[in-house]
Each structure stands twice: as structure tokens, then as C-alpha cells.
Design an enzyme around this catalytic site. Structure first.
Site, mmCIF file in Angstrom:
data_model
loop_
_atom_site.group_PDB
_atom_site.id
_atom_site.type_symbol
_atom_site.label_atom_id
_atom_site.label_comp_id
_atom_site.label_asym_id
_atom_site.label_seq_id
_atom_site.Cartn_x
_atom_site.Cartn_y
_atom_site.Cartn_z
ATOM 1 N N ASN A 11 0.877 -1.175 0.000
ATOM 2 C CA ASN A 11 0.000 0.000 0.000
ATOM 3 C C ASN A 11 0.912 1.222 0.000
ATOM 4 O OD1 ASN A 11 -1.770 2.074 0.501
ATOM 5 N ND2 ASN A 11 -2.303 1.428 2.590
ATOM 6 N N LYS A 13 0.184 4.270 -0.284
ATOM 7 C CA LYS A 13 -0.439 5.480 0.271
ATOM 8 C C LYS A 13 -0.152 6.663 -0.670
ATOM 9 C CE LYS A 13 -0.170 3.341 4.741
ATOM 10 N NZ LYS A 13 -0.251 3.470 6.178
ATOM 11 N N HIS A 98 -9.682 1.376 4.605
ATOM 12 C CA HIS A 98 -8.418 1.571 5.312
ATOM 13 C C HIS A 98 -8.663 2.555 6.464
ATOM 14 C CE1 HIS A 98 -4.365 2.792 6.263
ATOM 15 N NE2 HIS A 98 -3.956 1.676 5.685
ATOM 16 N N GLU A 100 -7.090 4.971 7.520
ATOM 17 C CA GLU A 100 -6.862 6.392 7.192
ATOM 18 C C GLU A 100 -8.065 6.981 6.470
ATOM 19 O OE1 GLU A 100 -3.062 5.770 5.298
ATOM 20 O OE2 GLU A 100 -2.217 5.218 7.247
ATOM 21 N N GLU A 169 -5.844 -4.688 10.384
ATOM 22 C CA GLU A 169 -4.821 -3.680 10.603
ATOM 23 C C GLU A 169 -5.125 -2.905 11.879
ATOM 24 O OE1 GLU A 169 -2.683 -2.551 6.721
ATOM 25 O OE2 GLU A 169 -4.438 -1.271 6.889
ATOM 26 N N GLY A 175 2.110 2.400 10.703
ATOM 27 C CA GLY A 175 3.096 3.471 10.561
ATOM 28 C C GLY A 175 3.778 3.857 11.859
ATOM 29 N N SER A 213 2.943 -1.994 10.387
ATOM 30 C CA SER A 213 4.383 -2.092 10.663
ATOM 31 C C SER A 213 4.948 -3.486 10.394
ATOM 32 C CB SER A 213 4.697 -1.645 12.093
ATOM 33 O OG SER A 213 4.339 -0.281 12.266
#
Ligand code: PGA
Length: 252
Positions: A11, A13, A98, A100, A169, A175, A213
Site C-alpha cells: 500500500n 499510500k 483503510h 486512514e 490492521e 506506521g 508495521s
């Protein structure tokens, strides 16, 4: 019994440029030619680069993915990208839900479910992301939160739920360099698998990826867990040697 083939998806991003993408994919596809993967591989790239990446991936074993899709079919939705447009560009996988997107763009479980439906209708496999925040984990709500997020999609898709890829996730691991331990991840994956199995006859075969991560150093331990079928890789997918190491750790 058929086994679930491992799956590693990058991904990217909101990272990349024409030049950087070309260099990254050259290194990845070259590495995979030298050492053919035992798993499926995909990269989910920013919308403006879909056409470039489609061309760069031609003839390789890496599939094209998008990071989002519009919940609408077509029409007056400025700035949106439809599932049909993604299909037109050869997109095979699309991330939906996701964290985010949920966090910064207010996507609800219902919106995520609609997006998954749009992708399936266009022949694209949705990679549905679920995961709890740190506060939710600390409050002991991990199981309830991910079950609710998955249930919304399962309800909308019915038996078609067996056509998705699921990604667990934990938001606190994304991250942050703070990975879930293999045991923590396995526990959630096993519960998600049970939920999928009761939702559709083929539900138990849905690949359940871990994300948050995951890197070249910890991938093998995570992938060794019985219900972890692969990884959704953010930061480490932007470095060819790291991404290749993770792919190498994903044996069938
Ligand atoms: P990360 O991101 O690997 O950088 O933690 C994973 C993701 O958000 O999909």
C-alpha cells in the site's frame, strides 16, 4: 484440503512520482524474476499512477491495486474514481475501509460495505480493512470492533463475502513501528476467520492479511501463524529490498 495461498500487497499510500515508481517497480519486478514468488503479490498505488503502473507491471507476476473507490456508480461526483474506471485500467484489487479513510475521511461501515459492492460488481477484488484503535484495544473492545466492521460488509455482500480479501490492521500499529505480536494478531485472525466461515460456505478460505508495521524483520514470524495468510505493507513496500524480503518470507 485446498490451502490458502499467501498474499503480499503493498500500500503505497500518498507516495511516489513517475520517476520513483519506475525505479521501485524495476527493482521489484527484477527481483521477482530472479526469485519467483511463492505467493500472490500486488501493489495499491495512487490513482494518478494507475496507468503508468499498469504499463510497468505488464508481463510481471505483480497485480495492480487501487487504494480507494467511489461509493457511487458514475456521474456528478467531482474528484471521485468509479469501480468501472479502475477495471478499465486493469485494476485487480481495491483497498476499502483503510483506517486512514475511516479516520480522516469519515468513512462509515456502511460506506465501506457499498464500496466493496461496487468493486465486486466491476470484477475487482476488495481488500477490506478492519482494525481497532489503541483506546478500543485498551478497553477490551478489539473483538467487538472488528466483528462489527466485518459484519457490515458481510451483510451487504451476502454469500459474495467469500470473494473478498480481508486485512486486519490494528490502527495503533500502522506506521508506528509498533507491530502486533504474532500471538495478538493470530487471535484476532482466528476470530475473523470463524466469522467468515459462518457467513458463507467458502468463507473460511478468504485470505486474511495482517497489516501494521510489518517489515522484513518481523514478517516471517507473523506469516508463520496459522490464520495469517499474508500482509498489507505500507512503509516497507516503498523499499524494494524490504518488500522483496517480505515476499520471500511468504511461502505457500
Ligand atoms: P505500515 O502501513 O506498514 O506503514 O504500518 C500498513 C497500512 O497502513 O496498510
Amino acid at each position: 484440503m485446498t490451502t490458502r495461498q499467501k498474499f503480499i500487497a503493498g500500500n503505497w499510500k500518498m507516495n511516489g512520482s513517475l520517476q520513483a515508481n519506475a525505479a521501485l517497480l524495476k527493482a521489484i519486478t527484477q527481483g521477482l524474476r530472479e526469485q519467483p514468488p511463492a505467493c500472490k503479490v500486488a501493489v495499491a498505488v495512487p490513482m494518478p499512477y494507475l496507468a503508468q503502473v499498469q504499463a510497468l507491471l505488464a508481463g510481471s507476476s505483480v497485480q495492480l491495486g487501487a487504494q480507494d473507490v467511489s461509493q457511487h456508480e458514475a456521474g456528478a461526483y467531482t474528484g471521485e474514481t468509479s469501480a468501472a474506471m479502475l477495471a478499465d485500467l486493469g485494476v485487480r484489487y481495491g483497498l476499502v475501509g483503510h483506517s486512514e479513510r475511516r479516520q480522516y475521511h469519515g468513512e462509515t461501515d456502511a460506506v465501506v460495505a457499498t464500496k466493496a459492492q461496487r468493486l465486486l460488481a466491476a470484477g475487482i477484488t476488495p481488500i477490506v480493512c478492519v482494525g481497532e484503535t489503541l483506546a478500543e484495544r485498551e478497553a477490551g473492545q478489539t473483538g467487538t470492533v472488528v466483528a462489527r466492521q466485518l459484519a457490515a460488509v458481510a451483510e451487504a455482500l451476502g454469500q459474495q463475502i467469500e470473494k473478498i480479501v480481508l486485512a486486519y490492521e490494528p490502527v495503533w500499529a500502522i506506521g508506528t513501528g509498533r507491530t502486533a505480536t504474532p500471538e495478538q494478531a493470530q487471535q484476532v485472525h482466528a476470530a475473523l476467520r470463524a466469522q467468515l466461515a459462518s457467513a458463507a460456505p467458502g468463507g473460511a478460505m478468504v485470505p486474511v492479511l495482517y497489516g501494521g508495521s510489518m517489515n522484513a524483520a518481523n514478517a516471517a514470524d507473523l506469516l508463520a501463524q496459522s490464520d495469517i495468510d499474508g500482509g498489507l505493507i505500507g512503509g516497507a513496500a516503498l523499499k524494494a529490498p524490504d518488500f522483496l524480503k517480505i515476499i520471500g518470507a511468504a511461502q505457500a
